[in-house]
Design a protein around this motif. Structure first.
Motif, short mmCIF file in Angstrom:
data_model
loop_
_atom_site.label_atom_id
_atom_site.label_comp_id
_atom_site.label_asym_id
_atom_site.label_seq_id
_atom_site.Cartn_x
_atom_site.Cartn_y
_atom_site.Cartn_z
N ASP A 32 0.82 -1.21 0.00
CA ASP A 32 0.00 0.00 0.00
C ASP A 32 0.86 1.26 0.00
OD1 ASP A 32 -2.10 -1.71 0.05
OD2 ASP A 32 -2.83 -1.17 2.05
N LEU A 33 1.96 1.23 0.73
CA LEU A 33 2.85 2.38 0.73
C LEU A 33 3.40 2.65 -0.67
CD1 LEU A 33 4.23 4.53 2.49
CD2 LEU A 33 6.08 2.91 2.90
N ARG A 34 3.68 1.59 -1.39
CA ARG A 34 4.16 1.75 -2.77
C ARG A 34 3.06 2.35 -3.65
NH1 ARG A 34 9.08 -0.77 -3.26
NH2 ARG A 34 9.57 -2.27 -1.61
N ILE A 35 1.80 2.01 -3.38
CA ILE A 35 0.70 2.64 -4.11
C ILE A 35 0.66 4.13 -3.83
CG2 ILE A 35 -1.82 2.81 -4.30
CD1 ILE A 35 -2.02 -0.15 -4.00
N TYR A 36 0.80 4.50 -2.55
CA TYR A 36 0.80 5.94 -2.22
C TYR A 36 1.89 6.67 -3.01
CZ TYR A 36 -1.53 4.15 2.04
OH TYR A 36 -2.35 3.52 2.94
N VAL A 37 3.11 6.12 -2.98
CA VAL A 37 4.23 6.78 -3.63
C VAL A 37 4.01 6.86 -5.14
CG1 VAL A 37 6.70 6.61 -4.13
CG2 VAL A 37 5.87 6.16 -1.81
N SER A 38 3.58 5.75 -5.74
CA SER A 38 3.36 5.73 -7.19
C SER A 38 2.24 6.69 -7.58
CB SER A 38 3.01 4.31 -7.65
OG SER A 38 4.08 3.43 -7.40
N ALA A 39 1.19 6.74 -6.77
CA ALA A 39 0.08 7.66 -7.06
C ALA A 39 0.52 9.11 -6.95
CB ALA A 39 -1.09 7.39 -6.11
N ASP A 51 -7.31 8.72 -11.16
CA ASP A 51 -7.24 7.80 -12.31
C ASP A 51 -6.13 6.77 -12.14
OD1 ASP A 51 -9.31 9.17 -13.41
OD2 ASP A 51 -8.16 10.11 -15.03
N TYR A 52 -5.29 6.96 -11.15
CA TYR A 52 -4.19 6.01 -10.95
C TYR A 52 -4.74 4.66 -10.51
CZ TYR A 52 -0.11 3.61 -9.20
OH TYR A 52 0.86 2.66 -8.99
N ALA A 53 -4.23 3.57 -11.09
CA ALA A 53 -4.64 2.22 -10.73
C ALA A 53 -3.42 1.31 -10.74
CB ALA A 53 -5.69 1.69 -11.70
N GLN A 54 -3.43 0.35 -9.79
CA GLN A 54 -2.32 -0.60 -9.70
C GLN A 54 -2.90 -2.01 -9.65
OE1 GLN A 54 1.12 0.56 -7.49
NE2 GLN A 54 1.27 -1.42 -6.46
N PRO A 55 -2.37 -2.92 -10.47
CA PRO A 55 -2.91 -4.29 -10.49
C PRO A 55 -2.72 -4.99 -9.14
CG PRO A 55 -1.50 -3.89 -12.40
CD PRO A 55 -1.29 -2.74 -11.46
N ASP A 56 -3.68 -5.86 -8.81
CA ASP A 56 -3.61 -6.66 -7.58
C ASP A 56 -4.20 -8.02 -7.88
OD1 ASP A 56 -3.34 -6.99 -4.60
OD2 ASP A 56 -5.50 -7.26 -4.79
N ARG A 57 -3.54 -9.08 -7.43
CA ARG A 57 -3.98 -10.43 -7.78
C ARG A 57 -5.31 -10.80 -7.14
NH1 ARG A 57 -3.35 -14.93 -4.62
NH2 ARG A 57 -2.66 -14.56 -2.49
N VAL A 58 -5.65 -10.20 -6.01
CA VAL A 58 -6.90 -10.53 -5.32
C VAL A 58 -8.02 -9.58 -5.73
CG1 VAL A 58 -8.05 -10.70 -3.07
CG2 VAL A 58 -5.70 -11.53 -3.35
N GLN A 59 -7.74 -8.28 -5.73
CA GLN A 59 -8.79 -7.28 -5.93
C GLN A 59 -8.94 -6.85 -7.39
OE1 GLN A 59 -10.54 -6.79 -3.38
NE2 GLN A 59 -9.27 -7.11 -1.59
N GLY A 60 -8.00 -7.26 -8.26
CA GLY A 60 -8.06 -6.83 -9.64
C GLY A 60 -7.24 -5.57 -9.85
N GLU A 61 -7.81 -4.41 -9.52
CA GLU A 61 -7.09 -3.16 -9.58
C GLU A 61 -7.36 -2.38 -8.30
OE1 GLU A 61 -8.31 -1.13 -13.17
OE2 GLU A 61 -6.48 -1.77 -14.20
N LEU A 62 -6.33 -1.71 -7.80
CA LEU A 62 -6.47 -0.87 -6.61
C LEU A 62 -6.10 0.55 -6.97
CD1 LEU A 62 -4.98 -3.15 -3.80
CD2 LEU A 62 -7.38 -2.70 -4.29
N TYR A 63 -6.81 1.49 -6.37
CA TYR A 63 -6.65 2.90 -6.69
C TYR A 63 -6.23 3.66 -5.43
CZ TYR A 63 -9.54 1.65 -10.75
OH TYR A 63 -10.04 1.07 -11.88
N PHE A 64 -5.83 4.92 -5.63
CA PHE A 64 -5.66 5.80 -4.49
C PHE A 64 -7.05 6.26 -4.07
CE2 PHE A 64 -5.00 9.86 -2.38
CZ PHE A 64 -3.95 9.55 -1.52
N THR A 65 -7.41 6.00 -2.83
CA THR A 65 -8.80 6.21 -2.41
C THR A 65 -8.96 7.20 -1.27
OG1 THR A 65 -8.65 4.30 -0.92
CG2 THR A 65 -9.48 3.89 -3.14
N TYR A 66 -7.87 7.77 -0.77
CA TYR A 66 -7.98 8.70 0.34
C TYR A 66 -8.51 10.05 -0.14
CZ TYR A 66 -5.23 5.49 3.23
OH TYR A 66 -4.80 4.40 3.95
N PRO A 67 -9.10 10.84 0.76
CA PRO A 67 -9.58 12.17 0.38
C PRO A 67 -8.44 13.08 -0.08
CG PRO A 67 -10.56 11.48 2.46
CD PRO A 67 -9.48 10.49 2.14
#
Length: 410
Positions: A32-39, A51-67
């Motif tokens: 998740d920290l890597r998602i924050y940095v990449s986003a 619009d940023y999305a990162q692939p995940d084997r369980v969830q499919g794609e994960l996005y930056f979701t914080y306010p």
């Protein structure tokens, strides 16, 4: 108890926890920290943040979701090397655990005439080893920052009627929406000024972020906020909310949102009422623990690393158990604390592979194991004791050394 035995006890527990965590390892590599940095780097390059999305084997794609306010605070991560970011995160999270645990156990130690370092020396490793904390570290989650803001507010500022009371809860709510449950808690407990301050701070921080990033703020509040699929599948076992529990039971169908909403209203009304009663009785820790557990159940998504609120609940159980003179209630309270700790030690996702595809809950054993946090939260909301006559030495500014010499054992 001699001081040497206390030191040996703390050392043994810390060594056992360190060995367990070394064996457990970094299973998620700060995903998740890597998602924050990449986003943040994506955003810094001029792309729409959400619009940023990162692939995940369980969830499919994960996005930056914080306010957007959280994004504004995380924006410097775009300029910091990943290795340095990890070091800052690890130090900050460890410090947050140490500080918040000290806040919780320090008055308990004083009430039982024990040196606070001894209680903290036992409690801190135990907090490190439970699954919510393990997942916080290995995913690289920022939720301990929220815990510091909330506990600092509700344990230090609100009881003292500080002019700053409510600021921590307000900032936490602007960073991530679920702490808004504590504004409702403040209102129910009739802490009007703190509730108003928290609401104003949350609104002010949100408006500040909107002024800084109007396009992304508009996108978040009008669209992304309502897209729960961006966060992940609600039926995944790691989601320990009421909706997650109902969703797993309903597979392969969809859960009834009407049933979910009805249960949320009933449980929230009962739980917040108990939390407000605890606050008015002077048991601030029980109050915030109950409110936090209600928030975890009511939120559509409550990942295991979000459910910190068992920790203050266990502190209440242990303190209440040690205060009991009758053996049966003492064993019941301490036994519930020990059983709850074992549930969190094993966790719901650490040692079970529930697979990638949606998996129905076919047996009672699976139902209990896949919903252990949600079920434990329901039990604690119903039975967590509200301690009367709790003397919080922080209000009086007392220290361990202020106790009479005959009361300071060790």
């Amino acid at each position: 108890m001699p001081k040497a035995i206390r030191i040996a006890t703390v050392t043994a527990i810390a060594a056992a926890v360190a060995a367990f965590l070394a064996w457990y390892g970094n299973r998620h590599d700060f995903f998740d920290l890597r998602i924050y940095v990449s986003a943040m780097r994506w955003w810094a390059d001029g792309h729409p943040l959400y619009d940023y999305a990162q692939p995940d084997r369980v969830q499919g794609e994960l996005y930056f979701t914080y306010p957007p306010f959280a994004a504004a605070l995380l924006r410097p991560l775009a300029e910091i090397p990943m290795g340095a970011t990890i070091v800052i995160f690890l130090i900050g999270t460890a410090a947050a655990i140490g500080v918040t645990t000290w806040w919780l156990v320090h008055p308990v130690a004083l009430r039982h005439r024990q040196p606070p370092w001894f209680f903290a020396g036992i409690a801190v490793p135990l907090v490190f080893v439970i699954e919510p904390t393990r997942e916080t570290f290995t995913f690289g989650q920022i939720n301990m920052l929220l815990v510091v803001l909330i506990l600092g507010d509700l344990l230090l500022l609100v009881p003292r009627n500080s002019r700053w009371a409510g600021v921590g809860v307000g900032l936490a709510t602007a960073l991530k929406l679920y702490p808004g449950i504590f504004i409702i808690y403040l209102l129910a407990a009739r802490r009007w000024r703190a509730a108003i301050t928290a609401s104003a701070v949350a609104a002010g921080a949100t408006l500040l972020a909107a002024a800084m990033a109007p396009r992304d703020s508009w996108q978040f509040w009008t669209h992304e906020l309502w897209s729960t699929e961006r966060v992940g599948r609600t039926d995944y076992t790691g989601n320990q909310s009421l909706l997650g529990m109902i969703g797993r039971a309903a597979l392969p169908g969809e859960p009834s949102r009407l049933v979910w909403f009805g249960l949320v209203v009933l449980i929230a009304a009962y739980g917040i009422r108990r939390a407000a009663q605890a606050a008015r009785a002077g048991d601030e820790v029980a109050g915030l623990a109950l409110a936090g557990l209600v928030g975890a159940l009511a939120s559509p998504i409550s990942w295991t690393h979000h459910v910190y609120w068992f920790v203050p609940a266990f502190v209440v159980l242990v303190d209440a158990g040690l205060r009991e003179r009758d053996l049966r209630p003492r064993l019941a309270l301490l036994g519930l604390a020990a059983a709850g700790f074992l549930v969190l030690l094993r966790g719901v996702v650490s040692f079970d592979d529930w697979g990638i595809a949606p998996l129905p809950t076919d047996t009672l054993d699976e139902f209990v194991r896949r919903n252990a946090y949600a079920l434990l939260a329901l039990v604690l909301i119903a039975v967590l004791p509200v301690r009367t006559g709790v003397l919080d030495y922080r209000r009086r500014g007392a220290k361990w050394t202020d106790l009479p010499s005959h009361a300071r054992v060790g």
